[in-house]
Scaffold this motif. Sequence first.
Motif, PDB file in Angstrom:
ATOM      1  N   ILE A   7      20.199  -5.587  -4.791  1.00 31.12           N
ATOM      2  CA  ILE A   7      20.518  -4.254  -4.289  1.00 31.12           C
ATOM      3  C   ILE A   7      21.347  -4.390  -3.019  1.00 31.12           C
ATOM      4  N   ALA A   9      22.592  -2.125   0.103  1.00 31.23           N
ATOM      5  CA  ALA A   9      22.312  -0.846   0.763  1.00 31.23           C
ATOM      6  C   ALA A   9      23.567   0.018   0.803  1.00 31.23           C
ATOM      7  N   ALA A  10      23.369   1.315   0.684  1.00 32.31           N
ATOM      8  CA  ALA A  10      24.478   2.270   0.743  1.00 32.31           C
ATOM      9  C   ALA A  10      25.322   2.011   1.983  1.00 32.31           C
ATOM     10  N   THR A  12      27.318  -0.572   2.487  1.00 34.86           N
ATOM     11  CA  THR A  12      27.584  -1.987   2.772  1.00 34.86           C
ATOM     12  C   THR A  12      28.574  -2.606   1.790  1.00 34.86           C
ATOM     13  N   LYS A  53      18.104   4.297  -3.717  1.00 37.42           N
ATOM     14  CA  LYS A  53      18.549   5.509  -3.045  1.00 37.42           C
ATOM     15  C   LYS A  53      19.962   5.864  -3.470  1.00 37.42           C
ATOM     16  N   ASP A  56      23.150   3.492  -3.049  1.00 36.31           N
ATOM     17  CA  ASP A  56      22.879   2.054  -3.127  1.00 36.31           C
ATOM     18  C   ASP A  56      23.755   1.436  -4.207  1.00 36.31           C
ATOM     19  N   HIS A 144      12.672  -1.654   1.478  1.00 32.33           N
ATOM     20  CA  HIS A 144      13.997  -1.072   1.251  1.00 32.33           C
ATOM     21  C   HIS A 144      14.087   0.291   1.933  1.00 32.33           C
ATOM     22  N   LEU A 147      14.604  -0.069   5.800  1.00 33.15           N
ATOM     23  CA  LEU A 147      15.885  -0.558   6.296  1.00 33.15           C
ATOM     24  C   LEU A 147      16.740   0.557   6.873  1.00 33.15           C
ATOM     25  N   ALA A 148      16.606   1.738   6.306  1.00 36.83           N
ATOM     26  CA  ALA A 148      17.451   2.849   6.747  1.00 36.83           C
ATOM     27  C   ALA A 148      16.597   4.022   7.193  1.00 36.83           C
TER      28      ALA A 148
END
Length: 157
Positions: A7, A9-10, A12, A53, A56, A144, A147-148
């Motif tokens: 995955i 992350a959105a 990245t 999410k 992602d 996960h 992280l955000a």
Amino acid sequence: MRRATAILAAGTFAETTASVTLAAHDRHRRRFRMCDDSGAEFLLDLPNAVHLKDGDGLALDGGGVIVVRAAREEVADIHCNSPDLAARVAWHVGNRHVPVQVLAGGGLRVTADPVLMDMVEGLGASVTRHTAPFQPEPGAYDPHGLLAAPEPLVRWG
């Protein structure tokens, strides 16, 4: 068959090769055969179940990224006119153990369950039913989700 094993992350990654649009309950997976939005199959093959999410990326073994999109769902937004009522409503909704999204400004979004909506309206909250993406809280122990973690949006008092 394409295989997604990690995955991203959105925010990245820049390039995507495909997208997959999933409802909230379909975004908590570990290993599952799926189809992207064009109908092409791929295998989601992660080491652990993760709450995906909106935004992602699913990194493919041979290169490329499939971006995850949150599907529009029947939801209900709950708003309260005081911190005391917000705390009461949040406690009662939490006591039902249903997925909840915290909205900017302190509102809550849940799936549009008529029994739950009757309960919160009976407590004095206002409810708006509509169709929108639903991104429930992943839980305090989901790495996960942490992280955000969002900044606090509302300060009472």
